[in-house]
Design a protein around this motif. Sequence first.
Motif, mmCIF file in Angstrom:
data_model
loop_
_atom_site.group_PDB
_atom_site.id
_atom_site.type_symbol
_atom_site.label_atom_id
_atom_site.label_comp_id
_atom_site.label_asym_id
_atom_site.label_seq_id
_atom_site.Cartn_x
_atom_site.Cartn_y
_atom_site.Cartn_z
ATOM 1 N N GLU A 121 -2.577 5.196 -2.291
ATOM 2 C CA GLU A 121 -1.524 5.967 -3.000
ATOM 3 C C GLU A 121 0.045 6.241 -1.616
ATOM 4 O O GLU A 121 1.212 5.754 -2.515
ATOM 5 C CB GLU A 121 -1.765 7.598 -2.263
ATOM 6 N N LYS A 122 -0.615 6.103 -0.887
ATOM 7 C CA LYS A 122 0.991 5.437 0.136
ATOM 8 C C LYS A 122 1.501 3.989 -0.815
ATOM 9 O O LYS A 122 3.345 3.686 -1.170
ATOM 10 C CB LYS A 122 0.919 5.580 1.853
ATOM 11 N N PRO A 178 11.179 -4.082 2.417
ATOM 12 C CA PRO A 178 9.498 -3.274 2.040
ATOM 13 C C PRO A 178 9.306 -2.903 3.179
ATOM 14 O O PRO A 178 8.575 -1.550 3.532
ATOM 15 C CB PRO A 178 7.923 -4.876 1.950
ATOM 16 N N ALA A 179 9.391 -3.306 4.825
ATOM 17 C CA ALA A 179 8.908 -2.584 5.727
ATOM 18 C C ALA A 179 9.941 -1.229 5.847
ATOM 19 O O ALA A 179 9.478 -0.821 6.170
ATOM 20 C CB ALA A 179 9.680 -3.264 7.040
ATOM 21 N N LEU A 208 4.970 6.563 5.282
ATOM 22 C CA LEU A 208 4.927 7.517 6.502
ATOM 23 C C LEU A 208 5.131 8.249 6.710
ATOM 24 O O LEU A 208 4.256 9.372 7.599
ATOM 25 C CB LEU A 208 4.611 5.753 7.262
ATOM 26 N N GLU A 209 6.341 9.085 6.497
ATOM 27 C CA GLU A 209 6.985 10.140 7.713
ATOM 28 C C GLU A 209 6.206 10.345 7.864
ATOM 29 O O GLU A 209 6.657 11.833 8.667
ATOM 30 C CB GLU A 209 6.290 11.301 6.128
ATOM 31 N N GLY A 210 6.271 9.270 9.628
ATOM 32 C CA GLY A 210 6.507 9.639 11.368
ATOM 33 C C GLY A 210 5.146 9.386 11.389
ATOM 34 O O GLY A 210 4.546 9.782 12.537
ATOM 35 N N GLU A 211 4.785 9.125 10.329
ATOM 36 C CA GLU A 211 2.618 9.166 10.760
ATOM 37 C C GLU A 211 2.868 7.911 11.442
ATOM 38 O O GLU A 211 3.251 6.678 11.431
ATOM 39 C CB GLU A 211 1.644 9.256 9.494
ATOM 40 N N GLN A 212 1.695 7.413 11.692
ATOM 41 C CA GLN A 212 0.832 6.560 12.290
ATOM 42 C C GLN A 212 0.479 5.755 11.127
ATOM 43 O O GLN A 212 -0.193 5.795 10.345
ATOM 44 C CB GLN A 212 -0.683 6.446 13.102
ATOM 45 N N GLY A 213 1.158 3.786 11.655
ATOM 46 C CA GLY A 213 1.143 2.824 10.407
ATOM 47 C C GLY A 213 -0.455 2.908 9.879
ATOM 48 O O GLY A 213 -1.108 3.121 10.442
ATOM 49 N N ASP A 214 -0.453 2.495 8.833
ATOM 50 C CA ASP A 214 -2.064 1.341 8.507
ATOM 51 C C ASP A 214 -1.645 0.382 7.908
ATOM 52 O O ASP A 214 -1.233 -0.218 7.076
ATOM 53 C CB ASP A 214 -2.299 1.966 7.228
ATOM 54 N N TYR A 238 -4.285 -1.200 6.446
ATOM 55 C CA TYR A 238 -4.284 -1.834 4.896
ATOM 56 C C TYR A 238 -3.311 -1.308 3.719
ATOM 57 O O TYR A 238 -3.153 -1.776 3.002
ATOM 58 C CB TYR A 238 -6.017 -0.866 4.185
ATOM 59 N N LEU A 239 -2.953 -0.842 4.051
ATOM 60 C CA LEU A 239 -1.555 -0.426 3.154
ATOM 61 C C LEU A 239 -0.428 -0.957 3.381
ATOM 62 O O LEU A 239 0.261 -1.689 2.065
ATOM 63 C CB LEU A 239 -0.695 1.064 4.166
ATOM 64 N N THR A 240 0.056 -1.445 4.881
ATOM 65 C CA THR A 240 0.447 -2.993 4.723
ATOM 66 C C THR A 240 0.339 -4.160 4.143
ATOM 67 O O THR A 240 0.957 -4.956 3.439
ATOM 68 C CB THR A 240 1.149 -3.277 6.420
#
Length: 129
Positions: free
Chosen positions: A8-9, A24-25, A32-38, A40-42
């Motif tokens: 979804e992200k 992209p970055a 992410l709105e301040g959440e931890q990166g992921d 799989y998302l990247t």
Amino acid sequence: MKRRTAREKALQALFQIDVSNTDPASAIEHVLEGEQGDDYLTKLVLGVIEQKDEIDPLIKENLEKWTMDRLATVDRNLLRIAVYELKYCPDEVPENVVLDEAIEIAKIYGDEQSSRFINGLLSKVKEKL
């Protein structure tokens, strides 16, 4: 982060990149709105961008009476994510999971026709791969 959330992200980031040509970055950081990166998302966002020249023709050849430009931005980017997973992540994600996830996300972010459209097109792509 669950894979569904990562997808979804990734859809939100690719939408942003598609509409406003965002880096992209920056797009990933924004969704992410301040959440931890992921990872799989990247992987999804960068993978779709890097392989777009391979992914888009697979989508185009299965469109009937449509062009990529006429597709809703959500549908176009959701298809790109799913085709990327089908083509480049076959050992990580079973085909049926890719299709189910894309259909479920289409029900949330697309219009009432999106999920059927996504299902039909991805089924054709899956057969060709």
